[in-house]
Structures are given as C-alpha cells and as structure tokens.
Design a protein around this motif. Sequence first.
Motif, PDB file in Angstrom:
ATOM      1  N   ALA A  43     113.949 -65.635  42.328  1.00 53.06           N
ATOM      2  CA  ALA A  43     112.776 -66.373  42.815  1.00 53.06           C
ATOM      3  C   ALA A  43     112.261 -67.332  41.742  1.00 53.06           C
ATOM      4  O   ALA A  43     111.900 -68.471  42.046  1.00 53.06           O
ATOM      5  N   GLU A  44     112.230 -66.880  40.486  1.00 54.92           N
ATOM      6  CA  GLU A  44     111.771 -67.749  39.401  1.00 54.92           C
ATOM      7  C   GLU A  44     112.727 -68.919  39.197  1.00 54.92           C
ATOM      8  O   GLU A  44     112.303 -70.051  38.966  1.00 54.92           O
ATOM      9  N   LYS A  45     114.019 -68.637  39.302  1.00 53.87           N
ATOM     10  CA  LYS A  45     115.026 -69.690  39.145  1.00 53.87           C
ATOM     11  C   LYS A  45     114.885 -70.736  40.244  1.00 53.87           C
ATOM     12  O   LYS A  45     114.970 -71.939  39.994  1.00 53.87           O
ATOM     13  N   LYS A  46     114.651 -70.270  41.459  1.00 49.26           N
ATOM     14  CA  LYS A  46     114.515 -71.183  42.590  1.00 49.26           C
ATOM     15  C   LYS A  46     113.199 -71.956  42.572  1.00 49.26           C
ATOM     16  O   LYS A  46     113.120 -73.048  43.122  1.00 49.26           O
ATOM     17  N   SER A  47     112.174 -71.391  41.955  1.00 48.50           N
ATOM     18  CA  SER A  47     110.865 -72.050  41.968  1.00 48.50           C
ATOM     19  C   SER A  47     110.728 -73.135  40.902  1.00 48.50           C
ATOM     20  O   SER A  47     109.800 -73.933  40.960  1.00 48.50           O
ATOM     21  N   ALA A  48     111.644 -73.200  39.947  1.00 54.30           N
ATOM     22  CA  ALA A  48     111.555 -74.211  38.884  1.00 54.30           C
ATOM     23  C   ALA A  48     111.585 -75.636  39.441  1.00 54.30           C
ATOM     24  O   ALA A  48     110.719 -76.455  39.086  1.00 54.30           O
ATOM     25  N   PRO A  49     112.530 -76.001  40.321  1.00 54.35           N
ATOM     26  CA  PRO A  49     112.505 -77.362  40.862  1.00 54.35           C
ATOM     27  C   PRO A  49     111.268 -77.635  41.706  1.00 54.35           C
ATOM     28  O   PRO A  49     110.772 -78.765  41.741  1.00 54.35           O
ATOM     29  N   VAL A  50     110.754 -76.601  42.356  1.00 56.41           N
ATOM     30  CA  VAL A  50     109.552 -76.778  43.174  1.00 56.41           C
ATOM     31  C   VAL A  50     108.366 -77.142  42.289  1.00 56.41           C
ATOM     32  O   VAL A  50     107.587 -78.040  42.612  1.00 56.41           O
ATOM     33  N   LYS A  51     108.242 -76.458  41.160  1.00 50.57           N
ATOM     34  CA  LYS A  51     107.132 -76.740  40.249  1.00 50.57           C
ATOM     35  C   LYS A  51     107.216 -78.156  39.681  1.00 50.57           C
ATOM     36  O   LYS A  51     106.193 -78.842  39.558  1.00 50.57           O
ATOM     37  N   SER A  52     108.425 -78.598  39.347  1.00 51.83           N
ATOM     38  CA  SER A  52     108.560 -79.962  38.817  1.00 51.83           C
ATOM     39  C   SER A  52     108.216 -80.988  39.888  1.00 51.83           C
ATOM     40  O   SER A  52     107.576 -82.010  39.607  1.00 51.83           O
ATOM     41  N   LEU A  53     108.620 -80.728  41.128  1.00 49.24           N
ATOM     42  CA  LEU A  53     108.287 -81.642  42.218  1.00 49.24           C
ATOM     43  C   LEU A  53     106.788 -81.625  42.510  1.00 49.24           C
ATOM     44  O   LEU A  53     106.201 -82.674  42.814  1.00 49.24           O
ATOM     45  N   GLU A  54     106.157 -80.461  42.376  1.00 49.71           N
ATOM     46  CA  GLU A  54     104.693 -80.376  42.532  1.00 49.71           C
ATOM     47  C   GLU A  54     103.997 -81.253  41.499  1.00 49.71           C
ATOM     48  O   GLU A  54     103.051 -81.977  41.820  1.00 49.71           O
ATOM     49  N   ASN A  55     104.436 -81.167  40.254  1.00 51.24           N
ATOM     50  CA  ASN A  55     103.847 -81.988  39.193  1.00 51.24           C
ATOM     51  C   ASN A  55     104.031 -83.472  39.483  1.00 51.24           C
ATOM     52  O   ASN A  55     103.107 -84.276  39.282  1.00 51.24           O
ATOM     53  N   GLU A  56     105.214 -83.828  39.949  1.00 50.23           N
ATOM     54  CA  GLU A  56     105.487 -85.227  40.279  1.00 50.23           C
ATOM     55  C   GLU A  56     104.580 -85.699  41.407  1.00 50.23           C
ATOM     56  O   GLU A  56     104.026 -86.807  41.356  1.00 50.23           O
TER      57      GLU A  56
END
Length: 175
Positions: free
Chosen positions: A54-67
């Motif tokens: 779950a943590e591995k999969k959430s990394a791209p989501v967090k970067s896209l959230e920041n963007e």
Amino acid sequence: MKRNIYLIAGFALLLFVMSNSAFAADKIGFVNIPEIMKTSTAGQKAATEFKALAEKKSAPVKSLENELRKMKDALDKQGSMMADSARRDKEAAFQKKTRDYQLMVQDINDELQKRDKEIFEKIMPEILKAIKNIAEKEKYVAIFLVGVPNAPVAYYSKENDITSKVIDEFNKAKK
C-alpha cells in the motif's frame, strides 16, 4: 383454520426443539476471524506485506497530489491576471490532471482490495482447518464465524469464543 394448523405445527416444533436441547449438552463455539487475521503469525506477516504494498502504491499518488495542489495554488494566485484563454487552458489541464488522479486512486484501491481478498482467500482454508481440528477434538456441534461478510452474527457469548484456541492451533500448523 389454517392459522390454527400453523399455530399447532409451530408449537409442536418448538416442543421438539426444546426437548432435544434439554437432553443434549451441545457445545457451540464462535470464532472471530478479524481477530485471527490481526493476531496470528500468518495474519501479521500478511498485514505487513500488505502495508508495504500500500505504501509503495501510494507514492505516485502523493506526488500527483502535490502537483495538483501546486497547480491549484498557481491558478488561484495568477488566474485573475491571466488572459481568458490562458486561464481556460490551465483550468483544463488542472481538470485533466484531476481526472488522472482520480483514476489512479481508483485503480490502486481496486488493486489493494483484490490483493486483500487474495490474502484472505489464501489464509482462510488454513484457519478453517484449525477450526475443524478443534471442533473434532473438543466435540463442538457448531462453530460460527464472526466478522465475516455474508455470515452475520448479531450477538454471541464471549464465554463460547474459541478464537484464542484457533489462533494457537493455526500458529502451530503454520510452523
């Protein structure tokens, strides 16, 4: 007339059930499946693996959230100073990025739910085997699963809860 027949049949059935249960000392147990998944060795190992995934999969989501946050801030600050066409282009890009974000989150959630189901389906037969061993050893007539979808139990007595026995048996079987 029919009502009387149903009433008599119901009363006879009730008497039959009561008379059978009065003579038998049937043992009924309850097993809390979420508790087993949480505290058993195999369940804890699976939870750790799932959390890492779950943590591995959430990394791209967090970067896209920041963007997205940066884009939104830029639109809020500079939107009134921009030309209409430039602002519309930025808003369209923001909305497209938002849709991409929502699709990514949905895909990841679906994948995580699928993985959670796979883990459950992998561990459950072994848990049921441990339950069966205990039921046969200790002469249980019925054991009900608590906390499992499609098998609701509204109430059960904690003194008939054999979850700890099942966890011990399950952990022994896994070693």
